[in-house]
Write a protein that holds these residues in place. Structure first.
Motif, PDB file in Angstrom:
ATOM      1  N   ARG A  67      -2.543   8.954  -1.538  1.00 51.16           N
ATOM      2  CA  ARG A  67      -1.308   8.160  -1.461  1.00 51.16           C
ATOM      3  C   ARG A  67      -0.550   8.455  -0.151  1.00 51.16           C
ATOM      4  O   ARG A  67       0.080   7.574   0.405  1.00 51.16           O
ATOM      5  CB  ARG A  67      -0.414   8.428  -2.645  1.00 51.16           C
ATOM      6  N   LEU A  68      -0.612   9.692   0.275  1.00 51.97           N
ATOM      7  CA  LEU A  68       0.053  10.039   1.534  1.00 51.97           C
ATOM      8  C   LEU A  68      -0.644   9.390   2.740  1.00 51.97           C
ATOM      9  O   LEU A  68       0.011   8.957   3.668  1.00 51.97           O
ATOM     10  CB  LEU A  68       0.083  11.562   1.727  1.00 51.97           C
ATOM     11  N   ARG A  69      -1.960   9.324   2.700  1.00 52.01           N
ATOM     12  CA  ARG A  69      -2.722   8.756   3.808  1.00 52.01           C
ATOM     13  C   ARG A  69      -2.849   7.249   3.750  1.00 52.01           C
ATOM     14  O   ARG A  69      -2.878   6.588   4.799  1.00 52.01           O
ATOM     15  CB  ARG A  69      -4.130   9.372   3.837  1.00 52.01           C
ATOM     16  N   TYR A  70      -2.966   6.701   2.529  1.00 47.93           N
ATOM     17  CA  TYR A  70      -3.216   5.261   2.372  1.00 47.93           C
ATOM     18  C   TYR A  70      -2.268   4.685   1.321  1.00 47.93           C
ATOM     19  O   TYR A  70      -2.689   4.342   0.225  1.00 47.93           O
ATOM     20  CB  TYR A  70      -4.665   5.016   1.948  1.00 47.93           C
ATOM     21  N   PRO A  71      -0.998   4.575   1.639  1.00 52.54           N
ATOM     22  CA  PRO A  71      -0.053   4.075   0.623  1.00 52.54           C
ATOM     23  C   PRO A  71      -0.203   2.572   0.336  1.00 52.54           C
ATOM     24  O   PRO A  71       0.064   2.147  -0.775  1.00 52.54           O
ATOM     25  CB  PRO A  71       1.311   4.388   1.229  1.00 52.54           C
ATOM     26  N   ILE A  72      -0.641   1.827   1.317  1.00 52.59           N
ATOM     27  CA  ILE A  72      -0.770   0.371   1.142  1.00 52.59           C
ATOM     28  C   ILE A  72      -2.237  -0.016   1.257  1.00 52.59           C
ATOM     29  O   ILE A  72      -2.894   0.261   2.254  1.00 52.59           O
ATOM     30  CB  ILE A  72       0.065  -0.396   2.174  1.00 52.59           C
ATOM     31  N   VAL A  73      -2.733  -0.664   0.218  1.00 54.98           N
ATOM     32  CA  VAL A  73      -4.115  -1.126   0.175  1.00 54.98           C
ATOM     33  C   VAL A  73      -4.079  -2.636  -0.004  1.00 54.98           C
ATOM     34  O   VAL A  73      -3.247  -3.166  -0.724  1.00 54.98           O
ATOM     35  CB  VAL A  73      -4.866  -0.454  -1.001  1.00 54.98           C
ATOM     36  N   GLY A  74      -4.997  -3.317   0.650  1.00 51.76           N
ATOM     37  CA  GLY A  74      -4.951  -4.775   0.537  1.00 51.76           C
ATOM     38  C   GLY A  74      -6.279  -5.413   0.369  1.00 51.76           C
ATOM     39  O   GLY A  74      -7.322  -4.926   0.337  1.00 51.76           O
TER      40      GLY A  74
END
Length: 74
Positions: A67-74
């Motif tokens: 979550r710290l490295r990749y908070p937004i996934v699309g």
């Protein structure tokens, strides 16, 4: 990054840190739920792992890191 990419990162880290095989971790991990960025601006994904208490704890620990490295996934 896509949800499939995120799952791959989960599996790689879980297998490396906690041991075991990717197939078992995939079953424990379950699906990644994506949320609308408008309502979840800080982190738009979530998981609901199932497994033993230790397995779920390990998945949640890895999830915190990701979550710290990749908070937004699309």
């Amino acid at each position: 990054m896509t949800d499939a990419d995120l799952i791959d990162r989960f599996l790689a880290q879980l297998a490396r840190v906690a041991g075991g095989n990717r197939r078992r971790w995939r079953l424990v991990l379950g699906a990644v739920r994506l949320h609308d960025v408008a309502t979840h601006p800080h982190c738009n994904w979530s998981i609901a792992p199932t497994g033993t208490v230790d397995e779920v704890a390990e998945v949640e620990r890895v999830a915190d890191e990701l979550r710290l490295r990749y908070p937004i996934v699309g």
